[in-house]
Motif scaffolding. Structure first.
Motif, PDB file in Angstrom:
ATOM      1  N   SER A 100      36.259  30.358  85.292  1.00 48.21           N
ATOM      2  CA  SER A 100      37.594  29.592  85.747  1.00 48.21           C
ATOM      3  C   SER A 100      37.078  28.908  87.174  1.00 48.21           C
ATOM      4  N   ILE A 115      38.839  18.191  85.877  1.00 54.37           N
ATOM      5  CA  ILE A 115      39.520  18.928  84.658  1.00 54.37           C
ATOM      6  C   ILE A 115      38.511  18.576  83.291  1.00 54.37           C
ATOM      7  N   GLN A 116      38.211  17.199  83.070  1.00 58.58           N
ATOM      8  CA  GLN A 116      37.503  16.966  81.841  1.00 58.58           C
ATOM      9  C   GLN A 116      36.102  17.535  81.796  1.00 58.58           C
ATOM     10  N   ARG A 119      36.498  21.246  80.867  1.00 58.17           N
ATOM     11  CA  ARG A 119      36.724  21.467  79.619  1.00 58.17           C
ATOM     12  C   ARG A 119      35.539  21.032  78.742  1.00 58.17           C
ATOM     13  N   ARG A 124      37.911  27.108  81.982  1.00 51.24           N
ATOM     14  CA  ARG A 124      39.100  26.959  82.315  1.00 51.24           C
ATOM     15  C   ARG A 124      39.290  26.552  83.539  1.00 51.24           C
ATOM     16  N   SER A 125      40.489  25.612  83.786  1.00 47.58           N
ATOM     17  CA  SER A 125      40.634  24.882  85.171  1.00 47.58           C
ATOM     18  C   SER A 125      42.109  25.529  85.595  1.00 47.58           C
TER      19      SER A 125
END
Length: 133
Positions: A100, A115-116, A119, A124-125
């Protein structure tokens, strides 16, 4: 074989100015899953000093070479390594406590990119945003 290298090593925890020393390391064999990286730039952060002092929550085994950040250039690869080539630029990825990341300002363009990327890598962000009201 790797080229010889010069490292700053601490063989025990304590005051950085008294427990670190410059060490010349001989070439080592590059095994089939190894990547040899020539570091191009590496900052010194307060957490680096804390690790040498032994007061950081994560303590590397000694002898240790300090630093967890920077950018390097792939020098050579083991025969089983895929997806990298000599000359590629890379960043260190030290062991961490899980998959994370936490970021502040996640609504920015950079935040959206993080975020991209996370993913796509299965990470996990946890994203913190500011309330504009």
């Amino acid at each position: 074989m790797s080229p010889p290298s010069t490292d700053v090593v601490n063989e025990q925890q304590g005051p950085p100015d008294s427990v670190t020393r410059l060490v010349e390391l001989p070439p080592v064999e590059i095994k089939e899953n190894d990547v040899c990286v020539k570091m191009l730039a590496a900052p010194i952060n307060p957490s680096d000093f804390n690790k040498i002092e032994g007061v950081y929550p994560v303590r590397p085994q000694v002898p240790a070479v300090g630093g967890y950040e920077g950018v390097g250039e792939v020098h050579s690869l083991g025969s089983a390594v895929r997806g990298l080539s000599p000359g590629d630029w890379v960043i260190p990825c030290p062991p961490s406590f899980g998959d994370s990341i936490v970021q502040n300002g996640a609504t920015s363009m950079l935040g959206q990119c993080i975020i991209q990327i996370a993913r796509a890598q299965g990470i996990r962000s946890i994203n913190i945003i500011r309330d504009r009201w």
